[in-house]
Design a protein around this motif. Structure first.
Motif, short mmCIF file in Angstrom:
data_model
loop_
_atom_site.label_atom_id
_atom_site.label_comp_id
_atom_site.label_asym_id
_atom_site.label_seq_id
_atom_site.Cartn_x
_atom_site.Cartn_y
_atom_site.Cartn_z
N ARG A 80 56.02 6.66 -8.08
CA ARG A 80 54.85 6.14 -8.78
C ARG A 80 53.60 6.24 -7.91
N MET A 81 53.74 5.90 -6.62
CA MET A 81 52.59 5.99 -5.73
C MET A 81 52.22 7.45 -5.45
N VAL A 82 53.22 8.34 -5.33
CA VAL A 82 52.93 9.76 -5.12
C VAL A 82 52.16 10.32 -6.30
N ALA A 83 52.55 9.93 -7.52
CA ALA A 83 51.85 10.41 -8.71
C ALA A 83 50.39 9.96 -8.68
N SER A 84 50.13 8.72 -8.28
CA SER A 84 48.75 8.23 -8.17
C SER A 84 47.98 9.01 -7.12
N GLU A 115 43.99 19.93 3.90
CA GLU A 115 45.30 19.81 4.52
C GLU A 115 45.52 18.39 5.01
N GLY A 116 46.78 18.07 5.18
CA GLY A 116 47.15 16.77 5.73
C GLY A 116 47.13 15.67 4.69
N ILE A 117 47.61 14.52 5.10
CA ILE A 117 47.68 13.36 4.22
C ILE A 117 46.47 12.49 4.49
N ASP A 118 45.79 12.11 3.44
CA ASP A 118 44.62 11.24 3.53
C ASP A 118 45.11 9.80 3.65
N LEU A 132 54.91 5.55 1.02
CA LEU A 132 54.17 6.63 0.37
C LEU A 132 54.05 7.84 1.29
N VAL A 133 53.71 7.62 2.54
CA VAL A 133 53.55 8.73 3.48
C VAL A 133 54.86 9.47 3.67
N ASP A 134 55.96 8.74 3.80
CA ASP A 134 57.28 9.39 3.95
C ASP A 134 57.60 10.24 2.73
N ALA A 135 57.29 9.73 1.54
CA ALA A 135 57.57 10.48 0.31
C ALA A 135 56.71 11.74 0.23
N LEU A 136 55.43 11.65 0.65
CA LEU A 136 54.55 12.82 0.62
C LEU A 136 55.02 13.88 1.62
N GLY A 150 56.31 17.64 0.82
CA GLY A 150 55.74 18.83 1.45
C GLY A 150 56.79 19.70 2.10
N GLU A 151 57.81 19.07 2.72
CA GLU A 151 58.88 19.83 3.37
C GLU A 151 59.74 20.54 2.34
#
Length: 719
Positions: free
Chosen positions: A484-488, A501-504, A709-713, A717-718
């Motif tokens: 749900r958070m990844v979709a947002s 690039e990268g995670i904000d 959220l960061v782990d899921a993103l 990506g991997e």
């Protein structure tokens, strides 16, 4: 002569000495009055705990004779009905006395079971009682030896594909003939024909002022290659390094009975490294299975660990350390016996104290296979309580370690007994025999003995795996929350340039804050709060099981939880396990609260107090305990610290350990890390160091969601 000596020593032990035998002159009083007199002696002994082996033997013998007399009276046609009723009534009176005694010391109940083991000393004492009562005693047949369970369970056995691959890759295990030579070298001479096991056990019941409870351990010197290669940042306390040094110098069997909190796991893993005892089999309770894999990675990171679950479909038979729990050992004992382990470790080894149990038979069979395949394998039994009910609890542990078999001492123990030049009737036999056993590898240190080595207060994490439907539903809910958070996050970044690039992290924090706001207002179903509560419910049984182990090992334990249903489940398990407890909850009156505290601090039989983290976290003094179980995590380090301070107070004479139960591979682990980081920040702030304002004010709930959220993103990506 030897047989007569054995009979005399057996009677002396069981009867408790000539003074006790004088109280019963059964030729004058008859059998039933004698049984009543003996029951009275047991009753007086039980009122002054602990109940020693002689009293336990006496209790069992009286119960056996009462049972046999009831059957005899019922079947004796020569008795009139009135005489039969009178005899039955008198026997019932003795049985009632035994029941009251067992109610006072419930550990005696096991001696009343139909399949309870009757020791040689108990049989000898039973004969003494019956002879003293003027009864003719027939020779009892020798009990049939316990048979290792094999064929009846063949249908339960599994052989994982990984084990088959290992066997194909290693089709031959070279025999080690030195193992057979070592066994053949220990033949008794002076002690040939003597019954030695019962006198050996009795040597630990004799009062022995100043007797050593721990083998002589070497002072740890400079680490040598292949012995104590510690990973960066890891250090051993002096008492730990001593045991590892003993293994490095060639000692191979240890009954490691240190109190909980003294690092037995690290000692075992580093001893295996020092002895090069790989592959290593580790058998543990389910609640600590995951923690052992974690400790392998922490202390011996160059070694691979594999945990066996269920039928072992995912086990890696090529791993250096194979970890399995007692409950599923029966499925894997076949391929374990063929793998060629060079070492074996039992954690909470008192689990095998009942030799007749299937669990014990499997463990003993495996250790026997290992000893026959490998000369001088590393065998370790880890337990804070090697004795629970009776000195006979030593039997299975010593047999696992290869010190004895069903009939006699073995190997170096027999050689050590021979070298004393004594026989069981000699005055100096008991202290010499006790010392000979201790030197085989009994290692016992208490917290108070090594207080200078360990922190006054520490938090020890115990990772556990959540199995079953509840565990799967928790992981599914966590995955749904992350999605749900990844979709947002993806919707918010859809309009950004493609080359971004990268995670904000700033955006991730905003999305986590929005999710937290929705969770607080209960707009969503599965949120961080409901997940944490469900994790607490799933951990309740595992946390309670570990508290039971601690209570049986070291005495009183404080059990903290946040939610009522977790406390309820823990109390149910304590009652089921026969652990007496009391509770401190938020809905209690001041009087009830005071009574609960008094029961825990003053009644030696109350082993656990179940506390609400909110209601009992402040204002209580529970320093009668030095061990605490934190079944659920708090949201702040301050709340956790306040709970620990219930036992870490002025006047506490022992180092304090708080065992924090953490659900591995869930948000629970992230919360624990964040709490610890806040602890470090608070310490630096109090010490006057500069602290980053944003980090110090960050909310644990928010940061946990950001990490999720960061782990899921990153995983997305991997992929």
């Amino acid at each position: 002569m030897a047989a007569a000596g054995q009979r005399r020593t057996g009677r002396a032990r069981s009867g408790g000495g000539t003074t006790r035998r004088r109280s019963a002159r059964p030729s004058e009083k008859g059998l039933i009055p004698l049984l009543a007199a003996l029951a009275g002696e047991v009753d007086r002994a039980v009122k002054q705990p602990p109940t020693r082996g002689a009293a336990r033997t006496k209790f069992q013998v009286v119960a056996l004779i009462v049972r046999e007399e009831r059957a005899r009276v019922k079947a004796d046609d020569s008795l009139s009905q009135a005489k039969r009723d009178e005899e039955s009534r008198r026997l019932d009176g003795v049985a009632t006395m035994l029941a009251k005694i067992a109610a006072r010391d419930t550990s005696l109940l096991t001696l009343l079971a139909d399949d309870a083991r009757v020791t040689d000393s108990a049989r000898a004492y039973k004969r003494t009682v019956l002879e003293a009562a003027g009864r003719e005693v027939e020779e009892e047949p020798e009990p049939e030896p316990a048979v290792a369970t094999t064929a009846p369970e063949a249908d339960k056995r599994v052989v994982p594909q990984s084990a088959i691959s290992y066997q194909l890759a290693n089709p031959f295990l070279a025999p080690d003939f030195s193992a057979a030579q070592e066994r053949a070298a220990a033949q008794p001479r002076r002690l040939a024909g003597w019954e030695l096991l019962d006198p050996l056990f009795r040597s630990f019941e004799q009062d022995a002022p100043g007797a050593r409870a721990c083998m002589e351990l070497p002072e740890p010197g400079a680490p040598s290659a292949g012995t104590m290669r510690l990973p960066a940042g890891r250090t051993l306390m002096p008492h730990q390094a001593q045991l590892v040094a003993a293994a490095a110098r060639g000692h191979r069997t240890f009954l490691l009975a240190d109190e909980p909190g003294l690092g037995k796991t690290a000692q075992a893993l580093l001893a295996a490294q020092a002895a090069d005892a790989y592959p290593l089999l580790v058998v543990v309770p389910n609640v600590v299975k995951t923690n052992w894999a974690h400790e392998v990675a922490m202390w011996t990171p160059q070694r691979r660990a594999s945990v066996v679950h269920g039928d072992g479909d995912e086990v890696d038979a090529f791993a250096d350390v194979v970890i399995v729990n007692y409950d599923i050992l029966d499925r894997h004992v076949g391929w374990f016996g063929d793998l060629g382990f060079k070492g074996m470790v039992l954690d909470e080894a008192h689990f095998i104290k009942n030799q007749r149990s299937q669990r014990s038979q499997h463990v003993l069979a495996l250790s026997e296979r290992i000893r026959h395949r490998t000369a001088r394998p590393l065998l370790m039994a880890l337990t804070g309580t090697p004795l629970i009910n009776d000195i006979e609890d030593f039997r299975a542990l010593w047999q696992y370690l290869g010190w004895i078999d069903d009939e006699k001492p073995l190997g170096s123990l027999m050689s050590a007994l021979e070298s004393t030049g004594l026989i069981p009737t000699d005055r100096g036999w008991y202290p010499a025999a006790r010392a000979a056993v201790v030197d085989q590898g009994i290692v016992r240190r208490r917290k108070v003995d090594v207080a200078a080595d360990i922190p006054a207060r520490r938090v020890a994490d115990l990772p556990v795996e959540l199995d079953g439907p509840l565990g799967r539903s928790i992981r599914a809910a966590e995955a749904a929350l992350a999605e749900r958070m990844v979709a947002s996050y993806r919707r918010a970044t859809a309009a950004r340039p493609a080359d971004a690039e990268g995670i904000d992290l700033a955006l991730a924090r905003q999305i986590a804050a929005a999710e937290l706001k929705d969770a607080s207002s209960k707009k969503t179903g599965d949120n961080v709060f409901t997940m944490v509560r469900r994790i607490g419910q799933a951990k309740a049984g595992l946390a309670a099981d570990y508290a039971v182990q601690l209570a049986r090992n070291v005495g009183k334990v404080v059990f903290f939880a946040k939610h009522v249903d977790v406390m309820d489940e823990a109390e149910r398990i304590f009652a089921e396990r026969g652990i007496r407890f009391t509770s401190i909850r938020g809905d209690q009156t001041a009087k009830a609260r005071k009574e609960a505290v008094s029961a825990f601090t003053e009644d030696p039989d109350v082993q656990v107090v179940v506390c609400s983290l909110m209601a009992a976290g402040v204002g209580l003094n529970l320093q009668v305990a030095s061990n605490m179980v934190l079944a659920e995590l708090s949201w702040t380090d301050a709340e956790q610290t306040q709970a620990i301070d219930r036992i870490h107070r002025i006047g506490q004479s022992e180092p304090v350990t708080a065992w924090r139960i953490i659900a591995a591979q869930t948000i629970d682990a992230k919360i624990a890390e964040l709490i610890d980081s806040k602890s470090g920040l608070a310490a630096r702030a109090l010490d006057g160091a500069a602290v980053d304002d944003a980090a110090s004010s960050a909310d644990v709930q928010l940061e946990a969601l950001v990490e999720l959220l960061v782990d899921a993103l990153r995983a997305e990506g991997e992929a």
